[in-house]
Design an enzyme around this catalytic site. Structure first.
Site, mmCIF file in Angstrom:
data_model
loop_
_atom_site.group_PDB
_atom_site.id
_atom_site.type_symbol
_atom_site.label_atom_id
_atom_site.label_comp_id
_atom_site.label_asym_id
_atom_site.label_seq_id
_atom_site.Cartn_x
_atom_site.Cartn_y
_atom_site.Cartn_z
ATOM 1 N N SER A 70 -6.902 -3.941 6.576
ATOM 2 C CA SER A 70 -8.199 -2.879 6.838
ATOM 3 C C SER A 70 -8.743 -2.808 5.617
ATOM 4 O O SER A 70 -8.604 -3.102 4.758
ATOM 5 C CB SER A 70 -7.419 -1.565 7.252
ATOM 6 N N HIS A 84 -1.763 -11.085 12.631
ATOM 7 C CA HIS A 84 -1.331 -9.805 12.020
ATOM 8 C C HIS A 84 -0.933 -8.730 13.289
ATOM 9 O O HIS A 84 -1.389 -9.147 14.356
ATOM 10 C CB HIS A 84 -2.379 -9.186 11.275
ATOM 11 N N THR A 115 -10.541 0.220 15.219
ATOM 12 C CA THR A 115 -9.590 -0.608 14.793
ATOM 13 C C THR A 115 -9.645 -2.026 15.370
ATOM 14 O O THR A 115 -9.415 -2.770 14.689
ATOM 15 C CB THR A 115 -7.997 0.238 15.068
ATOM 16 N N ASN A 132 4.990 -2.116 12.578
ATOM 17 C CA ASN A 132 4.190 -2.780 11.624
ATOM 18 C C ASN A 132 4.610 -2.530 10.285
ATOM 19 O O ASN A 132 4.494 -1.509 9.584
ATOM 20 C CB ASN A 132 2.645 -1.769 11.939
ATOM 21 N N CYS A 159 -3.095 -4.581 4.798
ATOM 22 C CA CYS A 159 -2.085 -5.438 5.206
ATOM 23 C C CYS A 159 -2.040 -6.676 5.029
ATOM 24 O O CYS A 159 -1.231 -7.485 5.022
ATOM 25 C CB CYS A 159 -1.902 -5.295 6.838
ATOM 26 N N GLU A 208 0.895 -1.135 -0.070
ATOM 27 C CA GLU A 208 0.010 -0.235 0.038
ATOM 28 C C GLU A 208 0.702 1.188 -0.022
ATOM 29 O O GLU A 208 0.463 2.328 0.411
ATOM 30 C CB GLU A 208 -1.073 0.079 0.926
ATOM 31 N N ARG A 210 -11.228 3.975 17.250
ATOM 32 C CA ARG A 210 -12.106 3.104 18.053
ATOM 33 C C ARG A 210 -12.409 1.782 17.105
ATOM 34 O O ARG A 210 -12.668 0.680 18.140
ATOM 35 C CB ARG A 210 -13.057 3.652 19.089
#
Length: 504
Positions: free
Chosen positions: A453, A391, A358, A423, A261, A222, A356
């Protein structure tokens, strides 16, 4: 000293470090030549290409470039030198990278040392220009990047199940340390393309596989430097993947993929499925899958800056095929929902974060559902599995997910490298898998569960084979432990970290 004259010579070879050999007299040349000056007309059309990408050299002479031309100023000051490649007895100009000149420059401190070649950006460009790259940069072999020989072998043993044939993790030697967490930082001339090439190169070395045997290459990212132009085509060109069809064209399918990811792990099942199909037709088949990112984050005083505490840099490469498999892919299960927990609108430089959202409903829901469905499908419980690799966006989420699934912490901790590298986005769970494959014993079982995501998870059940013992020795000089606990790591302050993160 100015850098321009040497740079003109660098442009002769472009991305790949190569020269020519006269098949008549055996004389080697750099740059590539269409005929041998010694043998003349009878050598025309017969010259053979020589590759030095996997060679080591000796820095015979060097100087400090402290007055570069405009496009090199951001790299200043830097060392340029003449490198001799003993196996070919040729001398070439090259730039020293991954080096910060803080003390008085003394050529005798560097001359005579062994060096290895690196693939990097060449200089700074305007946003509308092509990013120029080259293999004519080098690092010292007695520091972070050791020399590892590349010896190819014929694949021997068909595998009953498709799986991993070779793997590698690549992270740079630069780190930022804040609290008990370290994160990998790209050098000025590194980006997601250069990390992908370096990781792919190491995976080929471990697999002992010639690049022409790779029929397909996926690169998940990405943080592609281009909005329109693939990374995979560059990887294929530099690493000589696929059949050479002449005129710079290679017989390989090269594709970039995107799903936050899990952009790389999404392709594991495609690679495995193709390998199984080709095995049933009696043909060998190998795919390279790379997850690479210069993980994006805005500076801390801007919207989205909360990510700047966690992001890292690096790439993980996997070769998946149907011969000489070191870890069989037994099964998989994927889940998806439209969850806006992380995004970057077109034209925006940095992504934004759903805060929040996530953890719940994004990360935990997808990780747990994918892992549980796969265990049910394979009739397994956490007790039947040796390692759980989720992950790892931070140090807390993976262990919390492991506990909710019924895993013990010791089944998860060996894969948790987020506190060493940050990350790595598309390379996150693949880096955890590399850490486990570095230590796993034959017949041990691994449950890998990625998260991307937007949102989705891929869960894989992987069983290690006895072949891993010999193959991982080939790259043990640069394994995950070496990259995470290395005496030659260089730690940066926040200002330098941001400068390096933006690159040239």
């Amino acid at each position: 000293m100015s850098s321009e004259p040497i740079e003109r010579r660098v442009s002769y070879i472009s991305d790949r470090l190569r020269g020519s050999i006269c098949p008549i007299c055996g004389r080697r040349y750099f740059k590539p030549r269409y005929y041998c000056p010694k043998c003349g007309r009878k050598s025309m059309g017969k010259m053979e290409e020589a590759s030095y990408l996997y060679s080591k050299g000796v820095l015979e002479a060097c100087t400090l470039i402290d007055d570069p031309t405009n496009k090199f100023k951001i790299l200043s000051p830097y060392i340029y030198g003449i490198v001799r490649i003993p196996e070919a007895d040729i001398r070439i100009p090259a730039r020293l990278t991954d080096h910060i000149q803080n003390s008085q420059f003394k050529p005798e401190d560097y001359e005579g040392r062994e060096v290895v070649f690196r693939f990097r950006r060449r200089y700074s460009t305007e946003p509308h220009e092509i990013v120029p790259t080259t293999s004519l940069t080098f690092t010292f072999a007695d520091e972070y990047y050791p020399y590892i020989p590349y010896e190819t072998k014929e694949p021997k043993e068909p595998s009953e199940k498709p799986g991993i044939v070779g793997y590698a993790l690549y992270t740079s030697r630069f780190r930022i340390r804040e609290g008990d967490t370290e994160r990998s930082v790209p050098f000025l001339d590194e980006d997601s393309i250069t990390a992908a090439v370096e990781a792919g190169k190491l995976a080929l070395i471990q697999a002992a596989l010639h690049g022409w045997r790779i029929k397909k290459v996926y690169v998940g990212t990405e943080s592609n430097p281009y909005a329109v132009k693939p990374i995979a085509s560059k990887v294929a060109q530099v690493l000589d993947l696929g059949e050479n069809l002449g005129d710079g064209v290679r017989g390989v399918d090269a594709i970039d993929t995107e799903f936050a990811c899990k952009a790389a792990t999404s392709m594991f099942k495609d690679a495995a499925a193709i390998s199984k199909y080709m095995a049933e037709k009696g043909e060998e088949y190998f795919t390279m899958v790379i997850g690479t990112d210069n993980s994006q984050a805005a500076p801390r005083d801007q919207p989205g800056g909360e990510l700047d505490y966690f992001v890292g840099y690096g790439a993980a490469a996997y070769i998946i095929g149907n011969m000489d498999v070191i870890a069989e892919i037994e099964g998989w299960y994927s889940v998806t929902s439209d969850t806006p927990d992380f995004w970057r609108r077109d034209g925006q430089k940095y992504p934004l974060h759903g805060g929040r959202f996530t953890g719940e409903p994004a990360y935990f829901k997808h990780i747990i559902k994918a892992a549980k469905k796969l265990m049910d499908k394979m009739n397994l419980t956490p007790k039947d599995i040796n390692y759980f690799i989720p992950h790892q966006p931070n140090a807390k989420f993976p262990l919390r997910a492991a506990r909710r699934l019924g895993f013990r912490e010791e089944q998860c901790i060996p894969s948790l490298k987020v506190t060493k590298f940050g990350n790595l986005y598309s390379g996150s769970s693949p880096a955890g898998l590399a850490a486990v494959l570095d230590i796993a014993k034959p017949y041990e079982k691994i449950l890998l569960t990625s998260f991307g995501s937007g949102a989705g998870s891929d869960a894989y059940l992987i069983t290690v084979t006895p072949k891993i013992v010999e193959k991982r020795k080939r790259t043990e000089k640069f394994n995950v432990e070496w990259q995470s606990s290395n005496p030659h790591l260089i730690y940066l302050d926040y200002h330098t970290y941001r400068k390096f993160k933006e690159g040239i």
